[in-house]
Design a protein around this motif. Structure first.
Motif: not given
Length: 116
Positions: A40-46
């Motif tokens: 989910y990091q890709y989403e969390d980083s925008g």
């Protein structure tokens, strides 16, 4: 935007692996998190927001792979050979399970979309 969460069992790793798919059709783009990151990091980083125009237009689908860095490079409980072996298992999961799944499912999604 269509977002699908997956939690599939990996025979190569002997455990479930999580990932997300953003988009309903388009060229599949497989992305990986940074060190010790999660799917989910890709989403969390925008990044999903930045690419949302291309995703919503059906030009690309983003597939966010999970990592197991805490079982490989950053493991405190396994020796070096065990960590290397576990990384090789992760590589086999990516190569033999996740990528074929991405290719199969993205074609399946595109075929359903084109037949509608």
């Amino acid at each position: 935007m269509q977002i699908n969460y997956h939690n599939d069992y990996s025979n190569r790793l002997g455990r479930h692996m999580e990932y997300k798919v953003y988009g309903h059709t388009g060229k599949p783009v497989l992305v990986f998190p940074t060190s010790n990151g999660r799917f989910y990091q890709y989403e969390d980083s925008g990044m999903i927001r930045v690419l949302s125009h291309f995703i919503e237009q059906g030009k690309i689908q983003i597939w966010t792979a999970d990592s197991i860095d805490w079982e490989t490079y950053f493991s405190d409980s396994w020796d070096k050979l065990q960590r290397i072996h576990r990384h090789e298992q992760y590589f086999a999961y990516i190569k033999e399970e996740l990528i074929p799944s991405v290719l199969w499912k993205s074609k399946e999604i595109t075929a359903v979309r084109n037949n509608s």
